[in-house]
Design an enzyme around this catalytic site. Structure first.
Site, mmCIF file in Angstrom:
data_model
loop_
_atom_site.group_PDB
_atom_site.id
_atom_site.type_symbol
_atom_site.label_atom_id
_atom_site.label_comp_id
_atom_site.label_asym_id
_atom_site.label_seq_id
_atom_site.Cartn_x
_atom_site.Cartn_y
_atom_site.Cartn_z
ATOM 1 N N ASP A 41 0.822 -1.218 0.000
ATOM 2 C CA ASP A 41 0.000 0.000 0.000
ATOM 3 C C ASP A 41 0.854 1.265 0.000
ATOM 4 O OD1 ASP A 41 1.039 -0.048 2.522
ATOM 5 O OD2 ASP A 41 -0.880 0.107 3.582
ATOM 6 N N LYS A 197 14.045 40.953 -14.137
ATOM 7 C CA LYS A 197 12.828 40.625 -14.886
ATOM 8 C C LYS A 197 11.639 41.320 -14.235
ATOM 9 C CE LYS A 197 12.044 36.196 -12.497
ATOM 10 N NZ LYS A 197 11.852 34.759 -12.646
ATOM 11 N N ASP A 227 14.890 24.856 -11.729
ATOM 12 C CA ASP A 227 13.754 23.932 -11.742
ATOM 13 C C ASP A 227 13.239 23.774 -13.169
ATOM 14 O OD1 ASP A 227 11.483 22.426 -11.304
ATOM 15 O OD2 ASP A 227 10.787 23.589 -9.600
ATOM 16 N N THR A 231 13.610 30.724 -16.347
ATOM 17 C CA THR A 231 14.322 31.957 -16.005
ATOM 18 C C THR A 231 15.735 31.935 -16.565
ATOM 19 O OG1 THR A 231 13.038 32.320 -13.985
ATOM 20 C CG2 THR A 231 15.209 33.341 -14.083
#
Length: 317
Positions: A41, A197, A227, A231
């Site tokens: 499980d 930015k 990530d 950017t």
């Protein structure tokens, strides 16, 4: 190798087996025999299969993807060691997940980094060792001693070997990362520029403004986490548009989720250099312009100093 007050035991979770093995080799120690597996499980089961009574135990576990599974492994391994009478338990977290949730981002939102710090402490960890925290103040989220190691010395050596520093400039990919970029620029004695930015009006695309003259320079973007890669790719585009000769990036933690590896491969980045704090995916391993700096020697040294009750901060003096 022995600790000052008892033997060293290295226990690895499933987040990054290769890094755990490399750390053990650096210390000339075996990994402690342990089972960390799932029931049908998907509940996590841990069994420490050798005597750890009175030992100085170090759990090597990044809380990277899948973050919740790896966090639960860490907590349950801690409980197993505590109930097996380990003298001291240090959580070695090369990558500390949830670090980007270090403040309230809006109304009725959590500070998840603090919650995770509390969970780790309450599970029975005595000390934390991590690498390049997203924000330095996260050290204060823990009510136990916390050593934040730095990858900068490894990056500095690599940069000095690879680049002509008279034609090199360090770049912060956003205003929030200026302190980190400035620190690296100071170490290698190069100028600094910033990519700012911003949205001029709601609903419009972000505009990348380069603060500083980058024309003719080899630019090195510096940050703690990559990530999605968006950017980074946009910053590289902005720098090339302003006349940069080449753009490289040195990022400590390569989260690189989703299609990030392909995004980096197809970008104007000459090379992205990350550490192995997070186990790379197949896509990251196969990407032609992503390279990995090993951190095992740094962590091995820090573990040895901790076990001997010696200074860890002197590694970075």
């Amino acid at each position: 190798m022995s600790a000052k007050n008892g033997s060293i035991k290295l226990v690895a979770g499933n987040s990054n087996p290769a890094l755990a093995q490399a750390i053990a080799q650096g210390l000339h120690l075996p990994l402690t025999k342990a089972v960390v597996r799932r029931f049908a499980d998907m509940e996590i089961f841990v069994e420490i299969q050798e005597n750890v009574r009175g030992s100085d135990a170090f759990i090597i576990q990044s809380t990277s993807f899948p973050a919740n599974d790896h966090l639960m492994e860490l907590l349950i391994i801690t409980d197993a060691l505590r109930r097996s009478s380990a003298r001291r338990i240090t959580a070695v977290l090369p990558y500390f997940g949830y670090a980007r949730q270090d403040r309230k981002s809006g109304s009725r939102t959590p500070i998840s980094a603090k919650l995770v710090a509390n969970l780790i402490t309450q599970a029975g960890v005595d000390r934390v060792m991590t690498l390049d925290l997203h924000a330095g103040q996260i050290q204060g989220f823990f009510d136990i001693p916390t050593d934040n190691l730095y990858a900068a010395p490894l990056m500095v050596r690599d940069i000095k070997d690879k680049f002509d520093l008279s034609k090199t400039m360090v770049i912060s990919p956003d205003v929030g990362g200026v302190a980190r970029a400035r620190g690296l620029a100071k170490r290698i004695n190069t100028p600094l520029a910033i990519v700012d930015k911003r949205r001029e009006r709601p609903g419009e695309s972000e505009v990348m403004n380069v603060i500083g003259d980058v024309a003719g320079y080899t630019c090195i973007l510096v940050d703690d986490i990559v990530d999605s890669g968006g950017t980074l790719v946009n910053a590289a585009d902005a720098l090339i548009a302003k006349g940069a000769k080449d753009v490289y990036a040195y990022i400590t933690h390569g989260v690189l989720s989703g299609g990030a590896a392909a995004r980096i491969t197809n970008s104007k980045l000459k090379e992205l250099v990350i550490t192995d704090s997070i186990l790379p995916t197949d896509a990251v391993s196969k990407a032609p312009n992503i390279r990995t700096l090993p951190i095992a020697s740094l962590i091995s040294d820090a573990i040895a100093r901790t076990a001997a009750e010696e200074s860890v901060s002197s590694l970075f003096d």
